[in-house]
Design an enzyme around this catalytic site. Structure first.
Site, PDB file in Angstrom:
ATOM      1  N   GLU A 107      12.490  14.391  20.545  1.00 50.26           N
ATOM      2  CA  GLU A 107      11.458  14.038  21.524  1.00 50.26           C
ATOM      3  C   GLU A 107      10.890  12.647  21.228  1.00 50.26           C
ATOM      4  O   GLU A 107      10.117  12.480  20.289  1.00 50.26           O
ATOM      5  CB  GLU A 107      10.320  15.052  21.473  1.00 50.26           C
ATOM      6  CG  GLU A 107      10.738  16.492  21.636  1.00 50.26           C
ATOM      7  CD  GLU A 107       9.688  17.435  21.071  1.00 50.26           C
ATOM      8  OE1 GLU A 107       8.527  17.369  21.546  1.00 50.26           O
ATOM      9  OE2 GLU A 107      10.008  18.210  20.158  1.00 50.26           O
ATOM     10  N   HIS A 151      11.100  17.610  26.727  1.00 46.76           N
ATOM     11  CA  HIS A 151      11.176  18.579  25.634  1.00 46.76           C
ATOM     12  C   HIS A 151      12.443  19.428  25.737  1.00 46.76           C
ATOM     13  O   HIS A 151      12.393  20.653  25.606  1.00 46.76           O
ATOM     14  CB  HIS A 151       9.925  19.466  25.658  1.00 46.76           C
ATOM     15  CG  HIS A 151       9.594  20.109  24.354  1.00 46.76           C
ATOM     16  ND1 HIS A 151      10.329  21.151  23.832  1.00 46.76           N
ATOM     17  CD2 HIS A 151       8.601  19.875  23.462  1.00 46.76           C
ATOM     18  CE1 HIS A 151       9.801  21.543  22.691  1.00 46.76           C
ATOM     19  NE2 HIS A 151       8.744  20.768  22.435  1.00 46.76           N
ATOM     20  N   HIS A 203       0.777  19.493  23.479  1.00 45.60           N
ATOM     21  CA  HIS A 203       1.559  19.312  24.712  1.00 45.60           C
ATOM     22  C   HIS A 203       0.736  19.463  25.990  1.00 45.60           C
ATOM     23  O   HIS A 203       1.168  20.074  26.967  1.00 45.60           O
ATOM     24  CB  HIS A 203       2.730  20.284  24.740  1.00 45.60           C
ATOM     25  CG  HIS A 203       3.801  19.997  23.731  1.00 45.60           C
ATOM     26  ND1 HIS A 203       4.006  18.748  23.184  1.00 45.60           N
ATOM     27  CD2 HIS A 203       4.736  20.826  23.154  1.00 45.60           C
ATOM     28  CE1 HIS A 203       5.023  18.810  22.338  1.00 45.60           C
ATOM     29  NE2 HIS A 203       5.469  20.040  22.296  1.00 45.60           N
TER      30      HIS A 203
END
Length: 358
Positions: free
Chosen positions: A321, A183, A109
């Site tokens: 996601e 997210h 991420h």
């Protein structure tokens, strides 16, 4: 201002004195979306249930301090690269780049200080019939060791009575990689209901998923068929129906934490449906992205509290996601995350809310 389609206020202040703004977008029947500029976070999403009662259906914090105290990506925009890159390494045009590793041996991420930790700028608001806010962030060349300056533009827009559209675009000044997503953790019974999402019914429009190793990197094999496995959600099934079966992939993910292969070809299409049995709320997700990460909240461990002061525990919510497949920079057989000067990265996802027919 009561009845206004859009509002702005101050949600918090950073240690250097910069203000974190909150933008409220409203639809109909109590539908409301709240975004904060820190991390371009979807801080709240309020939707009516089958009886017309409204509740917030995404995990998060009531105050800004909660977002600074612990990095859990609650509602955040993540990048430059959503999901994982093996060993934090990739090559581009013969040059190898080493990213910070922050998830076991892998980069996750965006690394140590990703887009979820940045203060985004408000580039514009639209208070018309489809209220919207556009946020921007400029990631300089070399940030987290990614090549190229990346100019990112993100628009949250209420595109229907109870529908939220998210459009992300990015441009670069030299070859790079990019993969962005939102997210948010959803619980359609309500973020503070205390009801796990294991009895939510899930549908995923995918025939294949990516099997992973114990560090959640896709195995060096083609996508696996979901048929005959606990990963088959082509027809609606409760999330928890088979989550505790003796399956190696479930052990590796500690539940569901896998990418489903959608094959969008850049076109917006139906990807998933989530339905809460008690409230009757339904969320349908449409995206143009080639993958959908289905994450059943396996690593939520009660170490932080969320809205209403409630501890956030395993399976209290789940993520859906949309993004490019994990570790794609190292897999030429995967959809490419490469972005070149003159090109535009685009991501379009729609969250459409409704209720079960009586």
């Amino acid at each position: 201002m009561a009845g206004a389609k859009i509002e702005k206020d101050i949600f918090g202040t950073l240690s250097d004195g910069r203000k974190v703004e909150r933008i409220v977008l409203r639809g109909e029947g109590g539908f409301e979306v709240r975004i904060i500029t820190h991390g371009a976070v979807l801080q709240a999403l309020i939707a009516p249930d089958a009886n017309g009662n409204c509740d917030d259906v995404v995990l998060g914090h009531d105050a800004f301090a909660g977002y600074l105290a612990e990095r859990k990506f609650l509602g955040a925009t993540v990048g430059r690269y959503a999901n994982r890159i093996a060993k934090g390494q990739f090559s581009l045009d013969g040059e190898t780049f080493q990213l910070p590793v922050n998830n076991g041996p892998n980069a996750l991420h965006g690394g140590l200080d990703g887009f979820d930790r940045k203060l985004w700028e408000i580039a514009g608001v639209d208070d018309g019939t489809e209220p919207a806010v556009t946020l921007t962030y400029v990631s300089p060349h070399g940030e987290e060791n990614y090549p190229g300056r990346l100019d990112v533009r993100l628009t949250y827009r209420v595109t229907g009575p109870t529908e939220l559209s998210l459009i992300m675009e990015a441009r670069t000044d030299r070859p790079t990689i990019v993969n962005l997503t939102n997210h948010s953790f959803f619980n359609l019974e309500g973020a503070t209901s205390g009801t796990p999402i294991l009895d939510h019914k899930l549908t995923v429009a995918a025939d294949h998923f990516l099997a992973i190793d114990p560090t959640a990197i896709p195995l060096p094999e083609p996508p696996r068929a979901v048929a005959g496995t606990p990963f088959d959600f082509r027809n609606a099934r409760p999330v928890g129906e088979r989550i505790r079966e003796s399956d190696q992939q479930l052990r590796h993910g500690k539940g569901y934490d896998h990418t489903y292969c959608l094959g969008r070809d850049g076109k917006l299409a139906f990807a998933a449906r989530l339905e809460a049995p008690r409230s009757g709320r339904i969320m349908e997700l449409f995206t143009d992205q080639p993958g959908l990460q289905v994450y059943s909240g396996n690593y939520l461990d009660g170490t932080i509290s969320g809205k209403g002061g409630k501890l956030i525990r395993q399976s209290d919510a789940m993520c859906l996601e949309p993004h490019i497949w994990p570790n794609a920079p190292n897999r030429p057989d995967f959809p490419s995350p490469r972005l070149d000067p003159g090109g535009v990265y685009r991501h379009h996802t729609v969250y459409r809310f409704g209720v079960r027919a009586s």
